[in-house]
Design an enzyme around this catalytic site. Sequence first.
Site, short mmCIF file in Angstrom:
data_model
loop_
_atom_site.label_atom_id
_atom_site.label_comp_id
_atom_site.label_asym_id
_atom_site.label_seq_id
_atom_site.Cartn_x
_atom_site.Cartn_y
_atom_site.Cartn_z
CG HIS A 183 -4.15 4.44 -0.84
ND1 HIS A 183 -3.29 3.38 -0.86
CD2 HIS A 183 -4.37 4.77 -2.14
CE1 HIS A 183 -2.99 3.08 -2.11
NE2 HIS A 183 -3.64 3.91 -2.92
CG ASP B 241 -1.90 1.13 1.20
OD1 ASP B 241 -1.51 2.27 0.88
OD2 ASP B 241 -3.09 0.88 1.44
CG HIS B 242 1.35 4.35 -3.17
ND1 HIS B 242 0.13 4.03 -3.66
CD2 HIS B 242 1.43 5.70 -3.23
CE1 HIS B 242 -0.51 5.14 -4.01
NE2 HIS B 242 0.26 6.18 -3.76
C1 BG6 Z 1 -3.53 4.99 -6.44
C2 BG6 Z 1 -4.88 5.13 -7.05
O1 BG6 Z 1 -3.45 3.84 -5.64
O2 BG6 Z 1 -3.29 6.14 -5.62
C3 BG6 Z 1 -4.98 6.38 -7.88
O3 BG6 Z 1 -5.11 4.00 -7.88
C4 BG6 Z 1 -4.62 7.58 -7.03
O4 BG6 Z 1 -6.27 6.56 -8.42
C5 BG6 Z 1 -3.29 7.35 -6.35
O5 BG6 Z 1 -4.52 8.70 -7.90
C6 BG6 Z 1 -3.00 8.46 -5.37
O6 BG6 Z 1 -1.70 8.31 -4.88
P1 BG6 Z 1 -0.85 9.56 -4.45
O7 BG6 Z 1 0.41 8.98 -3.95
O8 BG6 Z 1 -0.68 10.41 -5.68
O9 BG6 Z 1 -1.66 10.27 -3.42
#
Ligand code: BG6
Length: 495
Positions: free
Chosen positions: A242, A179-180
């Site tokens: 997230h 989960d990044h």
């Molecule tokens: C991804 C989603 O996991 O996270 C995208 O699939 C979203 O739709 C993105 O834009 C948002 O990540 P960050 O790091 O730009 O907030």
Amino acid sequence: MNAENSCVVIFGASGDLTFRKLIPALYNLYKIGKLGEHFSVLGVARSELSDESFRQKMRDALVKFEKASGPKLDEFCEHLYYQAINTSSVVDYAKLLPRLDELHDRYQTGGNTLYYLSTPPSLYGTIPECLAAHGLTTEEFGWKRIIVEKPFGYDIETAKKLDVQIHKCFEEHQIYRIDHYLGKETVQNLLVLRFSNGLFEPLWNRNFIDYVEITGAESIGVEDRGGYYDDSGAMRDMFQNHLLQVLAMVAMEPPAIINANSMRDEVAKVLHCLHPLSEEDVKNDVILGQYARGLVDGEEVVGYLEEKGVPADSNTETFMAVKCEIDNWRWAGVPFYVRTGKRLPTRVTEIVIHFKTTPHPVFSQNAPENKLIIRVQPDEGISMRFGLKKPGAGFEAKEVSMDFRYSDLSSTSSLLTAYERLLLDALKGDATLFARTDAVHACWRFVQPILDYKANRGRVYEYESGTWGPTEADKLIAKHGRVWRKPSGMMKKKV
Ligand code: BG6
Ligand code: NDP
């Protein structure tokens, strides 16, 4: 600590995530010396590419996204290889055996292999089974780990099924569910802010906190991912993973020590305490929205239904706001209002802790409340808001702030991006920042009633692009006498 010697096998290597995030992350780790010479990358997908053409494609991406150049780029690209296989056919995986043997020999990586699943999710169960059928998951010759991209399942049932499938081939300690958001420096800083400062802990509970807001706003629309997004919606794309992970970081109990088990025990514990939503709660405490045409950053943008890949009668939500409650001693009675959406006025992820007001208004009815604003991105930082006397006659209070900005730290240039941090951790065998199966299930279980509501074509309100979502989302929080913060560029460095 540097990455362990290993071969990284990326399934889905001809896809978007590989060239936009994974290869750039590996390149940056290589550039800063975290990935030594004893590593190789084997890209795998169905497209017929040679090692050379794969290298060229990745090189182009590195030049484009990382402005890479020079000898480090050449050296890095020499570590890249490619093997075309039919990813759905178990027989074809035999082609990987000689390639892996050769790479482990050449780079002296002792059989250590990190598999990365970056394919359509329908293959997340198939690939481990095919690998296991060829003995590619056993740890007799080097460790084997597997990173699974999101989404981990489509609902609670499919998440459980996927777990069963993967667990037939890998043990839990080998599985890294990415989960990044957990790789973001500012999300990890939540733990340090909370657990290394004596100041906050006594206040971090129902006695002092009135409510908590978590916002994950984006100004972009679905871009060219309409087909994927329409099946996911804001719920599966951002909220279930997230934002619930961020909520867990805000609400969890202190772990005894920072290691994978201890941390993930506390995360799972708090997610299990999320108050289950009844059908009635979903109607009252969940607002879904879909963007219509509007103006974002002064530019006219199309509505969701006009986006490529989106069916004209789609009921998919691009916005959601939810009132969550946590049934435990720390948080009983404290609402967590969580919202996320595309085509909102700006890109911002932030957490706002609203403290209770003083028990008796001595100076003014309108004394500002105390809030702690934790800006996850962009303009990362923390701002404490409190009231001070307005200069002049009387005792009127006005809101002032004490701000900390990450950009003021001299060492920010060495910060790792989320994918860099998480890939490095997986290559070191540290699963602390990866989601454990019980936590993933708890998240799915919590959102299941909302999924059911969606499946029955529950109400989705339209909102104009460039606004903060449907007005019903304001009402959701206003009925409890509260308001959403409208985040602005307040963390920007003053010049
Ligand atoms: C991804 C989603 O996991 O996270 C995208 O699939 C979203 O739709 C993105 O834009 C948002 O990540 P960050 O790091 O730009 O907030
Ligand atoms: P793409 O559609 O761009 O790439 C999918 C990859 O899988 C391609 O390399 C494709 O190559 C390969 N593939 C293998 N077998 C199949 C098959 N049977 N059908 C279709 N493709 C197949 O997806 P992304 O790279 O964007 O995403 C990969 C995964 O990562 C997805 O699960 C996505 O949800 C997740 N993800 C993506 C993010 C992003 O920003 N892109 C962010 C977070 C998660 P080939 O056709 O050559 O086999």
